[in-house]
Write a protein that holds these residues in place. Structure first.
Motif, PDB file in Angstrom:
ATOM      1  N   LEU A 126       0.820  -1.204   0.000  1.00 45.54           N
ATOM      2  CA  LEU A 126       0.000   0.000   0.000  1.00 45.54           C
ATOM      3  C   LEU A 126       0.857   1.259   0.000  1.00 45.54           C
ATOM      4  O   LEU A 126       0.493   2.275  -0.598  1.00 45.54           O
ATOM      5  CB  LEU A 126      -0.929   0.003   1.220  1.00 45.54           C
ATOM      6  N   MET A 127       1.987   1.221   0.668  1.00 42.04           N
ATOM      7  CA  MET A 127       2.852   2.391   0.782  1.00 42.04           C
ATOM      8  C   MET A 127       3.823   2.538  -0.385  1.00 42.04           C
ATOM      9  O   MET A 127       4.569   3.513  -0.456  1.00 42.04           O
ATOM     10  CB  MET A 127       3.667   2.308   2.083  1.00 42.04           C
ATOM     11  N   SER A 128       3.801   1.607  -1.313  1.00 40.29           N
ATOM     12  CA  SER A 128       4.825   1.596  -2.366  1.00 40.29           C
ATOM     13  C   SER A 128       4.686   2.737  -3.368  1.00 40.29           C
ATOM     14  O   SER A 128       5.632   3.089  -4.049  1.00 40.29           O
ATOM     15  CB  SER A 128       4.772   0.258  -3.120  1.00 40.29           C
ATOM     16  N   GLY A 129       3.468   3.290  -3.490  1.00 46.72           N
ATOM     17  CA  GLY A 129       3.263   4.381  -4.445  1.00 46.72           C
ATOM     18  C   GLY A 129       3.209   3.930  -5.880  1.00 46.72           C
ATOM     19  O   GLY A 129       3.422   4.727  -6.801  1.00 46.72           O
ATOM     20  N   MET A 130       2.878   2.687  -6.111  1.00 48.09           N
ATOM     21  CA  MET A 130       2.864   2.142  -7.467  1.00 48.09           C
ATOM     22  C   MET A 130       1.578   2.460  -8.224  1.00 48.09           C
ATOM     23  O   MET A 130       1.537   2.395  -9.444  1.00 48.09           O
ATOM     24  CB  MET A 130       3.058   0.627  -7.423  1.00 48.09           C
ATOM     25  N   TYR A 131       0.511   2.797  -7.499  1.00 52.80           N
ATOM     26  CA  TYR A 131      -0.796   2.889  -8.119  1.00 52.80           C
ATOM     27  C   TYR A 131      -1.426   4.272  -7.931  1.00 52.80           C
ATOM     28  O   TYR A 131      -0.955   5.086  -7.145  1.00 52.80           O
ATOM     29  CB  TYR A 131      -1.722   1.817  -7.533  1.00 52.80           C
ATOM     30  N   TRP A 132      -2.537   4.488  -8.649  1.00 55.46           N
ATOM     31  CA  TRP A 132      -3.285   5.749  -8.567  1.00 55.46           C
ATOM     32  C   TRP A 132      -3.747   5.994  -7.138  1.00 55.46           C
ATOM     33  O   TRP A 132      -3.643   7.103  -6.614  1.00 55.46           O
ATOM     34  CB  TRP A 132      -4.477   5.681  -9.518  1.00 55.46           C
ATOM     35  N   ILE A 133      -4.293   4.984  -6.513  1.00 53.43           N
ATOM     36  CA  ILE A 133      -4.550   4.991  -5.071  1.00 53.43           C
ATOM     37  C   ILE A 133      -3.864   3.754  -4.509  1.00 53.43           C
ATOM     38  O   ILE A 133      -3.727   2.750  -5.213  1.00 53.43           O
ATOM     39  CB  ILE A 133      -6.057   4.990  -4.722  1.00 53.43           C
ATOM     40  N   PRO A 134      -3.396   3.785  -3.273  1.00 51.70           N
ATOM     41  CA  PRO A 134      -2.635   2.655  -2.736  1.00 51.70           C
ATOM     42  C   PRO A 134      -3.334   1.309  -2.863  1.00 51.70           C
ATOM     43  O   PRO A 134      -2.696   0.289  -3.118  1.00 51.70           O
ATOM     44  CB  PRO A 134      -2.427   3.045  -1.263  1.00 51.70           C
ATOM     45  N   CYS A 135      -4.670   1.301  -2.691  1.00 51.22           N
ATOM     46  CA  CYS A 135      -5.398   0.027  -2.710  1.00 51.22           C
ATOM     47  C   CYS A 135      -6.054  -0.245  -4.057  1.00 51.22           C
ATOM     48  O   CYS A 135      -7.055  -0.968  -4.136  1.00 51.22           O
ATOM     49  CB  CYS A 135      -6.456   0.022  -1.600  1.00 51.22           C
ATOM     50  N   GLU A 136      -5.504   0.301  -5.124  1.00 54.56           N
ATOM     51  CA  GLU A 136      -6.117   0.190  -6.446  1.00 54.56           C
ATOM     52  C   GLU A 136      -6.454  -1.246  -6.823  1.00 54.56           C
ATOM     53  O   GLU A 136      -7.509  -1.524  -7.398  1.00 54.56           O
ATOM     54  CB  GLU A 136      -5.181   0.803  -7.494  1.00 54.56           C
TER      55      GLU A 136
END
Length: 432
Positions: A126-136
């Motif tokens: 969740l904290m990785s910053g890989m997605y538009w929202i953390p839980c995408e």
């Protein structure tokens, strides 16, 4: 690799997301956590009034949490007597023994071997910053019940944030609800680009002055355009603006008015239908028809009747073929659009009802504010469309407003541990 934070350790302690069986402190004493304590987000220990049994003794006191035990010294707690009532030091990794300010040894629980691997894995994802929202990739797995409950809470939170700004204006207007409502609606007519200019216009032209000319629409139009600065130092060719100019010249002296500088109004990169000249004409027509806007709003319960307050306004026919003075254009509507009215109800009127209900302590107005949003369709913007693609059903404005709140104040700030969605994803590892 995402660095482990105290926040996730607070979360794990608060929700007891560690193996409970046969707990022992670092010193080898048996440990039973009876109450985790109250999470303290202010100065002092992290959890207050916790209860636990260490060895054969039951303790009541505070819990301090660190990533490393040595952080106790890094944070100078050994010099602070306020930490003498800490009964348990909870750490991810115990890298040294710790003493309180009074010299006594502090019992320690090391969480590193006790935390299930999936919990930290999910947190780091969740904290990785890989997605538009953390839980995408996971939000669609959250039950509709939990999501609905969280969105309901978010909607109230969004109302609370909006009404705080409303109350500032109310205080400036010395508790005058009519005047505050008048200013607040005026701001929305300016949208983002001209909101401040509309605010200035409304404040420069108190509604009590408009009330004195309620039977003379031309006078009200002249007051608005004159105060906006659009009638200054111009030799108009067409009759309508000349009449406004003449009328304003008289009214300005009568009420000792000082017009704004017209340069504050922005036309660049604004669609003609949103030109400040058109919006001023519409707002003037609204004020001419509804002398007491606030009273009309609080007395109107039906959503369709609220919409009707802003429909079929008596806008001067001049604006059917003009977007600016002395500049003819093809025939067009000069009425507020359906979408504008809906957004006005969502972003302004519902907030006014909520603010009033909270202020006077009557929940009926708070419920009306919520019900109004439930009766209106969800906004259609990039954020809401993206949530829909992720499997989050959004039908009502109450849901879209809540999601906008979540995106701005939780997703964008990665406050997953404070978010109802994040809590469900991390707590319930049966979903992983």
């Amino acid at each position: 690799m995402v660095t482990l934070s105290e926040d996730i350790l607070h979360f794990i302690w608060k929700y007891r997301l560690y193996h409970h069986q046969h707990l022992c402190t670092v010193s080898g004493k048996s440990l039973t956590v009876l109450e985790t304590g109250v999470h303290n987000r202010n100065a002092g220990a992290d959890f207050l009034s916790a209860r636990m049994r260490i060895g054969d003794m039951e303790w009541s006191g505070n819990v301090e949490i660190h990533v490393h035990a040595s952080d106790w010294y890094a944070h100078k707690h050994q010099r602070d007597n306020a930490y003498n009532n800490v009964v348990l030091h909870v750490v991810y990794e115990n890298d040294r023994s710790v003493n309180r300010a009074d010299g006594t040894v502090l019992e320690c629980l090391e969480l590193k071997p006790l935390i299930p691997t999936p919990i930290l894995h999910k947190y780091r994802e969740l904290m990785s910053g890989m997605y538009w929202i953390p839980c995408e990739k996971l939000i669609s797995t959250v039950s509709s019940l939990h999501l609905t409950q969280w969105l309901t809470r978010l909607l109230v939170e969004r109302f609370e944030r909006k009404v705080a700004a409303f109350y500032e204006v109310l205080n400036q207007q010395q508790g005058n609800w009519e005047e505050t409502c008048y200013i607040w609606i005026a701001r929305y007519f300016g949208s983002n680009v001209n909101a401040q200019a509309f605010d200035q216009l409304a404040r420069s032209l108190p509604s009590r002055i408009l009330a004195k000319h309620k039977d003379r629409p031309l006078a009200i139009e002249a007051l608005f355009f004159g105060q906006a600065g659009f009638l200054e130092n111009t030799a108009f060719e067409e009759e309508y603006p000349r009449r406004l100019q003449e009328e304003y010249h008289y009214l300005r002296k009568l009420h000792s008015l000082m017009p704004m500088d017209a340069s504050v109004w922005k036309f660049m990169r604004v669609r003609p239908g949103n030109f400040p000249s058109i919006r001023i004409a519409q707002f003037a027509a609204l004020c001419a028809r509804a002398e007491h806007l606030f009273s009309a709003i609080v007395q109107t319960e039906c959503t369709d009747e609220l919409k009707a307050l802003f429909e079929a306004l008596p806008v001067n026919p001049y604006w059917l073929r003009h977007y600016r003075f002395d500049a003819a254009s093809p025939l067009h509507s000069c009425q507020l659009g359906v979408q504008f009215i809906d957004m006005l109800l969502i972003n302004v009127i519902a907030g006014i009802l909520f603010a009033y209900g909270k202020y006077i302590g009557k929940e009926m107005y708070i419920y009306r504010a919520v019900r109004l949003l439930e009766n209106l369709k969800a906004e259609s913007n990039a954020i809401i469309k993206r949530f829909s693609k992720l499997g989050v059903g959004v039908k009502q404005a109450s849901e879209s407003q809540a999601l906008l709140q979540m995106k701005a104040y939780y997703c964008d700030k990665k406050k997953c541990l404070d978010c109802g969605v994040g809590v469900q994803l991390i707590k319930h590892n049966e979903r992983w």
